[in-house]
Design an enzyme around this catalytic site. Structure first.
Site, PDB file in Angstrom:
ATOM      1  N   LYS A  17      -1.168  -0.544  -0.474  1.00  0.00           N
ATOM      2  CA  LYS A  17      -0.839   0.882  -0.497  1.00  0.00           C
ATOM      3  C   LYS A  17      -1.396   1.568   0.743  1.00  0.00           C
ATOM      4  O   LYS A  17      -2.549   1.350   1.112  1.00  0.00           O
ATOM      5  CB  LYS A  17      -1.454   1.529  -1.741  1.00  0.00           C
ATOM      6  CG  LYS A  17      -1.154   3.022  -1.849  1.00  0.00           C
ATOM      7  CD  LYS A  17      -1.956   3.695  -2.963  1.00  0.00           C
ATOM      8  CE  LYS A  17      -3.298   4.192  -2.466  1.00  0.00           C
ATOM      9  NZ  LYS A  17      -3.927   5.220  -3.329  1.00  0.00           N
ATOM     10  N   LYS A  65      -5.762   6.553   3.460  1.00  0.00           N
ATOM     11  CA  LYS A  65      -6.738   6.945   4.480  1.00  0.00           C
ATOM     12  C   LYS A  65      -7.973   6.059   4.413  1.00  0.00           C
ATOM     13  O   LYS A  65      -8.606   5.807   5.424  1.00  0.00           O
ATOM     14  CB  LYS A  65      -7.160   8.399   4.256  1.00  0.00           C
ATOM     15  CG  LYS A  65      -6.089   9.402   4.646  1.00  0.00           C
ATOM     16  CD  LYS A  65      -6.375  10.793   4.047  1.00  0.00           C
ATOM     17  CE  LYS A  65      -5.138  11.656   4.100  1.00  0.00           C
ATOM     18  NZ  LYS A  65      -5.197  12.793   3.164  1.00  0.00           N
ATOM     19  N   LYS A  90     -16.402   0.868  -8.118  1.00  0.00           N
ATOM     20  CA  LYS A  90     -17.444   0.088  -8.767  1.00  0.00           C
ATOM     21  C   LYS A  90     -17.245  -1.416  -8.496  1.00  0.00           C
ATOM     22  O   LYS A  90     -18.175  -2.125  -8.132  1.00  0.00           O
ATOM     23  CB  LYS A  90     -17.395   0.359 -10.271  1.00  0.00           C
ATOM     24  CG  LYS A  90     -18.693   0.073 -10.977  1.00  0.00           C
ATOM     25  CD  LYS A  90     -18.643   0.545 -12.410  1.00  0.00           C
ATOM     26  CE  LYS A  90     -19.587  -0.301 -13.239  1.00  0.00           C
ATOM     27  NZ  LYS A  90     -19.199  -0.329 -14.637  1.00  0.00           N
TER      28      LYS A  90
HETATM   29  P1  AMP Z   1      -4.525  11.969  -0.628  1.00  0.00           P
HETATM   30  O1  AMP Z   1      -4.397  11.671   0.825  1.00  0.00           O
HETATM   31  O2  AMP Z   1      -5.223  10.894  -1.388  1.00  0.00           O
HETATM   32  O3  AMP Z   1      -5.067  13.328  -0.896  1.00  0.00           O
HETATM   33  O4  AMP Z   1      -3.043  11.983  -1.199  1.00  0.00           O
HETATM   34  C1  AMP Z   1      -2.203  13.115  -1.106  1.00  0.00           C
HETATM   35  C2  AMP Z   1      -0.893  12.838  -1.820  1.00  0.00           C
HETATM   36  O5  AMP Z   1      -0.185  11.773  -1.171  1.00  0.00           O
HETATM   37  C3  AMP Z   1      -1.065  12.412  -3.278  1.00  0.00           C
HETATM   38  O6  AMP Z   1      -0.045  13.016  -4.049  1.00  0.00           O
HETATM   39  C4  AMP Z   1      -0.862  10.930  -3.244  1.00  0.00           C
HETATM   40  O7  AMP Z   1      -0.360  10.404  -4.437  1.00  0.00           O
HETATM   41  C5  AMP Z   1       0.147  10.791  -2.122  1.00  0.00           C
HETATM   42  N1  AMP Z   1       0.011   9.472  -1.499  1.00  0.00           N
HETATM   43  C6  AMP Z   1      -1.077   9.010  -0.838  1.00  0.00           C
HETATM   44  N2  AMP Z   1      -0.862   7.752  -0.413  1.00  0.00           N
HETATM   45  C7  AMP Z   1       0.381   7.409  -0.812  1.00  0.00           C
HETATM   46  C8  AMP Z   1       1.209   6.236  -0.674  1.00  0.00           C
HETATM   47  N3  AMP Z   1       0.757   5.171  -0.010  1.00  0.00           N
HETATM   48  N4  AMP Z   1       2.438   6.243  -1.232  1.00  0.00           N
HETATM   49  C9  AMP Z   1       2.894   7.331  -1.897  1.00  0.00           C
HETATM   50  N5  AMP Z   1       2.186   8.468  -2.069  1.00  0.00           N
HETATM   51  C10 AMP Z   1       0.949   8.510  -1.527  1.00  0.00           C
END
Ligand code: AMP
Ligand code: TRP
Length: 362
Positions: free
Chosen positions: A228, A231, A149
């Site tokens: 952070k 993707k 948002k």
């Molecule tokens: P996602 O790609 O958003 O589905 O994230 C998959 C998993 O990776 C989730 O448990 C996120 O918390 C973890 N994750 C994604 N990005 C990070 C990051 N930069 N540092 C630590 N954990 C991450």
């Protein structure tokens, strides 16, 4: 009108733990009938792009380790990815990649259920039912919604109800532990609150109350821009990026503009932070000394980072390429996983339907 956030606080388990305490069986007491069973760990990954080292360190590695002490239910969060991804071909590709990632890093399909979210569509039913008990105000406070948002992004209904579907994922499978990166903590806390509120209204036996499991040292992995790694920020280091391209990406990690001769601070450097995720303690101490001594350029540190990355990723990359070469094998694993997951899901839905009046009294 009922608010699902009733202030019911459940257990005070320390949520930051790397390994599961032996006595963790008590966690399962949320539902007595399931007390004798193993602790179940559940997590999901969105197939919204190639997996990156934030995913790997924040979630995949910890999740794979948990297979030693828990019954893992890990899935591809396709419905969640659909809130942002609308390209069918890419979507299918990313689903396979996500599944292959777990397997390449050692998830044992004999122990674990690895499945696609959409193969157990009951999750949508549960999401709807939960949603009828959740006030908008709670969802408006969710980070993902707030930041979309604030950035003036387009927000579809799926993005808004994202935490409800995620709670349904967790609660549908009697989950005890949810290994995730720190960015998902709020979502898991919401799932706990929704579960407690629902149990309070309909009976304490319906949902198991889950706990997040977050490794403090990898809670938030930084991306090449220092934010952070995500993707959606275009700042990732791909787990399976071919070595040459990966090296180029590593060279893009932002640093301060100190000269070669200057002493440098490892503790505020993204390159060093990433290095620490893959290097041994000795290697870290050695590179830290070189930072502080001066005379070392960031190019050198980046090369060292690339080398430890490549060392850690080379083997899994090979397994990954083999798997991606035989997608039928991945499909078989996913089908078996779905069968295991479905049998748990159907039991939960039976309880939910019966308790709410959607189904016959039991
Ligand atoms: P996602 O790609 O958003 O589905 O994230 C998959 C998993 O990776 C989730 O448990 C996120 O918390 C973890 N994750 C994604 N990005 C990070 C990051 N930069 N540092 C630590 N954990 C991450
Ligand atoms: N929202 C999670 C992420 O972006 C993915 C996810 C969906 C998930 N459902 C889940 C994680 C249930 C843990 C449990 O990383």
């Amino acid at each position: 009108e009922m608010s699902m956030v009733t202030g019911v606080q459940t257990c005070a388990l320390p949520i930051c733990q790397t390994t599961l305490p032996r006595e963790a069986g008590w966690l399962a007491r949320g539902a007595n009938r399931r007390m004798s069973k193993m602790v179940r760990a559940l997590t999901g990954i969105q197939p919204s792009g190639p997996p990156h080292i934030g995913n790997l360190k924040g979630m995949v590695e910890p999740a794979v380790e948990l297979q030693e002490s828990t019954e893992p239910f890990y899935f591809i969060a396709s419905y969640h990815a659909m809130t942002t991804l609308k390209d069918p071909e890419l979507f299918r590709q990313y689903q396979l990649e996500a599944a292959a990632t777990f397997l390449a890093f050692g998830l044992d399909p004999k122990r674990a259920a690895l499945f696609r979210q959409q193969d157990i569509p009951e999750v949508c039913e549960l999401s709807w039912i939960l949603g009828t008990h959740i006030n908008l105000g709670i969802l408006e406070r969710a980070h993902a919604f707030k930041s979309a948002k604030d950035k003036g992004k387009e927000i579809n209904l799926g993005t808004f109800s994202y935490p409800v579907l995620m709670a349904a994922d967790i609660l549908l499978y009697d989950t005890n532990l949810v290994p995730v990166g720190k960015d998902q903590k709020q979502h898991v806390e919401m799932a706990k609150d929704f579960a407690a509120g629902f149990n309070h209204r309909y009976g304490e036996e319906i949902f198991v109350i889950p706990e997040p499991v977050i490794r403090p040292e990898v809670a938030t992995v930084p991306g090449v821009d220092g934010q952070k790694m995500s993707k959606s920020y275009g700042n990732t280091l791909g787990v399976f990026t071919p070595p040459k391209q990966l090296r180029k990406r590593v060279m893009k990690v932002v640093t301060d503009s100190k000269e070669m001769a200057d002493p440098k601070d490892p503790d505020s450097c993204n390159v060093f932070a990433l290095y620490g995720l893959f290097a041994t303690k000795d290697e870290q101490a050695e590179l830290a000394d070189r930072y502080r001594a001066g005379g070392m350029g960031y190019g050198h540190a980046k090369q060292a980072l690339f080398e430890v990355l490549d060392r850690a990723l080379a083997e899994p990359r090979e397994r990954y390429l083999e798997l991606m070469d035989k997608p039928e094998q991945i499909e078989d694993v996913l089908e078996e996983g779905a069968a295991k997951a479905r049998s748990v899901a159907l039991q939960t839905m039976e309880r939910v339907r019966s308790a709410t009046g959607l189904g016959a009294r039991r």
